[in-house]
Design an enzyme around this catalytic site. Sequence first.
Site, PDB file in Angstrom:
ATOM      1  N   ASP A 290     -29.015  42.083   2.549  1.00  0.00           N
ATOM      2  CA  ASP A 290     -28.556  41.211   1.463  1.00  0.00           C
ATOM      3  C   ASP A 290     -29.709  40.287   1.086  1.00  0.00           C
ATOM      4  O   ASP A 290     -30.177  39.501   1.909  1.00  0.00           O
ATOM      5  CB  ASP A 290     -27.348  40.395   1.930  1.00  0.00           C
ATOM      6  CG  ASP A 290     -26.579  39.741   0.788  1.00  0.00           C
ATOM      7  OD1 ASP A 290     -27.198  39.476  -0.265  1.00  0.00           O
ATOM      8  OD2 ASP A 290     -25.370  39.484   0.938  1.00  0.00           O
ATOM      9  N   ARG A 292     -29.589  38.112  -1.519  1.00  0.00           N
ATOM     10  CA  ARG A 292     -29.112  37.029  -2.380  1.00  0.00           C
ATOM     11  C   ARG A 292     -29.420  35.658  -1.802  1.00  0.00           C
ATOM     12  O   ARG A 292     -29.618  35.501  -0.598  1.00  0.00           O
ATOM     13  CB  ARG A 292     -27.593  37.160  -2.593  1.00  0.00           C
ATOM     14  CG  ARG A 292     -27.189  38.342  -3.441  1.00  0.00           C
ATOM     15  CD  ARG A 292     -25.684  38.502  -3.508  1.00  0.00           C
ATOM     16  NE  ARG A 292     -25.115  38.882  -2.218  1.00  0.00           N
ATOM     17  CZ  ARG A 292     -23.822  39.097  -2.010  1.00  0.00           C
ATOM     18  NH1 ARG A 292     -22.967  38.954  -3.015  1.00  0.00           N
ATOM     19  NH2 ARG A 292     -23.383  39.459  -0.820  1.00  0.00           N
TER      20      ARG A 292
END
Length: 358
Positions: A290, A292
């Site tokens: 991930d 983000r």
Amino acid sequence: MNGDFTLGPSPAERLNRARADMRMGLPVLISDHLVAAVETLSPERLAALRALGPLTLCLTARRAGTLKARVYDADVARIRMPDDADLLWLRALADPADDLRVPMKGPLEALRGGDADLARAGIRLAKSAQLLPAALMVAAPDPAPDGLTRVAAREALEAADIPQAFTPVSAARVPMRAAEAGRLHIFRPDDGAEEHYAIEIGQRDRSKPVLARLHSACFTGDVLGSLKCDCGPQLDAALTLMGHEGAGILLYLNQEGRGIGLANKMRAYSLQDQGFDTVEANHRLGFEDDERDFRIGAALLRKLGFSRVRLLTNNPAKVAMLEANGIAVTERVPLKVGMSRHNEAYLATKAAKSGHIL
């Protein structure tokens, strides 16, 4: 005239220029090296770079692991580009699309010793430009070519550790199916990156916890109604619940594909069709599970005057990141919708490998 006034670019602005240059296939100067993104490099520019000296291919440790290349610098691998290698060789190492068809790409000579921060900076820029995380590097001539964007390796590496600042650009009433009392706020980051949006429903008392969701953009799920994920149903359900309660705030963050961008997300989808799960596909591309940055959500909530939320999420990482950045999460509100035979494996992977509570 104010002596501090300048028309020149700030470090953040230079980094944004560098990202744009990489997307167009231009090399950038990182300290004393020329660095180009493999994905957008042309044969002509490759030849020009090769004329300057020995070339080094920079890959993430994730991608190097797939290629069975040695990793001497923890998170990056530096691979010597053979004299007879061409652009097809570079792209085969950068892009895993044909890994199963042509699994053997070596032998690969990994370099060790010296400073790996130039490689890290090049990869960091390619990632932030939403390109494949692979960069080609060569020592720059003296003098360096005119007109190229120059950044310091330290600036590129530290940029990810500095929280972005946001400026509210505009806001207006937007009646929606979920609630007629809707308002859309647009926020622009100071580094010139993509804008993010806040959808406010009703007028919640800022002193009380607000029902909130951090929703990452998903073109395939939110717009096309893709059945491969649960994003579209989560977006609809969150807005509907906020409409029923009469108040809420949904932050729509432009971090497509867990932060890797839509093009790389489609590459990951193609790998999933070959049998890899969503985490394995990201790793084969050279990304982390991930990519983000949920600090953006905390910054936007503060801009809007909220300090406490009831967070609509199945992802404990969002709760932890908000709380680490000064937003109190008084309640985690589950959001279990959109499950089907098309995404059951995807959701099982999110639960098993990413810690989602499903």
